[in-house]
Design an enzyme around this catalytic site. Structure first.
Site, short mmCIF file in Angstrom:
data_model
loop_
_atom_site.label_atom_id
_atom_site.label_comp_id
_atom_site.label_asym_id
_atom_site.label_seq_id
_atom_site.Cartn_x
_atom_site.Cartn_y
_atom_site.Cartn_z
N SER A 1 -12.56 12.58 -25.16
CA SER A 1 -12.91 13.65 -26.08
C SER A 1 -11.69 14.53 -26.24
O SER A 1 -11.09 14.97 -25.24
CB SER A 1 -14.08 14.47 -25.53
N GLU A 2 -11.31 14.83 -27.49
CA GLU A 2 -10.04 15.52 -27.71
C GLU A 2 -10.02 16.95 -27.24
O GLU A 2 -8.96 17.58 -27.18
CB GLU A 2 -9.61 15.42 -29.18
#
Length: 221
Positions: free
Chosen positions: A48-49
Site C-alpha cells: 500500500s503506497e
C-alpha cells in the site's frame, strides 16, 4: 449482469494475472476484491503506497484497527512479517521498480496505453493518489474497469481527459473481455461468452485487433 456480477467477473479474471512471489499494488475500489479469488498456490505480497508491505485482508466488522488503513482510507490488516514505513520509503519502492504488478481503475484509456484517472474539478471522483508513480514504476500495469460508463465509451482512440501517464498500460480487463495494448493497437485476447465480438467492438471507440487465438474469458466460472 448487475453491478456485483460485473465486479466479480473482472476481479476473478484479474486474479489470474498475479503470479506467485509477486509484489502487487492494488488500487482502491474494484482491485481490492482480487485477492479473494487468488488460486491457493499463488502467494503475493501486497503493498500500500501509504506505507505498508504485507497488507492483509479487510478486518471483520468491529475488529478494525485505526492504525491500519490502505491508501484509500479503508480498514485493512497486516500479515505476519509485514513492515510499515513512511510514504517516502513506500514511493522509493515504487519508483525503484520493486513492484511487479499494479492493478488500477480508469476513467479513460486509449489505444496508445495512455491513462486518465485523476480528479475532474467539481466532480466527486478520487484524486490521482500514487497512480502516476505506479504507472511509471511498476513492471506491469493492468486496468480493471467497467467497459463503458453510462453508455459512454471509456476505451478510446485518444483520451480526452488530462492524462495520469502516457503509454504505460499493458492490459485492460472489463466485464466484456481482456485486451492487451501493443504497438499496433488494442488486441482483443479474450471475450466473455455472454457477448459477441461485434458487441465488444460497439462498446469500444478504438478499433480492436482480433487475436489469432481469441478465446473465451478465463477464470470467470
Amino acid at each position: 449482469m448487475d453491478k456485483n456480477q460485473i465486479r466479480e467477473v473482472i476481479a476473478k479474471r484479474a486474479a489470474l494475472e498475479l503470479k506467485d512471489g509477486d509484489v502487487v499494488n492494488l488500487g482502491i475500489g474494484l482491485p481490492t476484491l482480487i485477492p479473494n479469488y487468488l488460486p491457493k498456490n499463488v502467494h503475493v505480497t501486497l503493498q500500500s503506497e501509504n506505507g505498508l508491505l504485507g497488507m492483509g485482508p479487510a478486518p471483520e466488522p468491529g475488529a478494525e484497527d485505526l492504525n491500519f488503513v490502505n491508501a484509500g482510507g479503508g480498514y485493512i490488516t497486516a500479515l505476519p512479517g509485514a513492515v510499515s514505513f513512511d510514504s517516502a520509503t513506500s514511493f522509493l519502492i515504487i519508483r525503484g521498480g520493486h513492484v511487479d504488478l499494479t492493478i488500477l481503475g480508469a476513467l479513460q484509456v486509449d489505444e496508445k496505453g495512455d491513462l486518465a484517472n485523476w480528479m475532474i474539478p467539481g466532480k466527486l471522483t478520487p484524486g490521482m493518489g500514487g497512480a502516476m508513480d505506479l504507472l511509471i514504476g511498476a513492471k506491469k500495469v493492468v486496468l480493471t474497469m467497467e467497459h463503458t460508463a453510462k453508455g459512454m465509451h471509456k476505451i478510446l482512440k485518444k483520451c480526452t481527459l488530462p492524462l495520469t501517464a502516457a503509454g504505460q498500460v499493458n492490459m485492460i480487463i472489463t466485464e466484456m473481455g481482456v485486451m492487451e495494448i501493443t504497438p499496433q493497437g488494442i488486441v482483443l485476447k479474450e471475450v466473455h461468452p455472454e457477448f459477441t465480438v461485434e458487441e465488444v467492438q460497439a462498446a469500444t471507440e478504438a478499433q480492436l485487433i482480433m487475436a489469432p487465438d481469441l478465446q473465451p474469458m478465463r477464470g470467470i466460472c
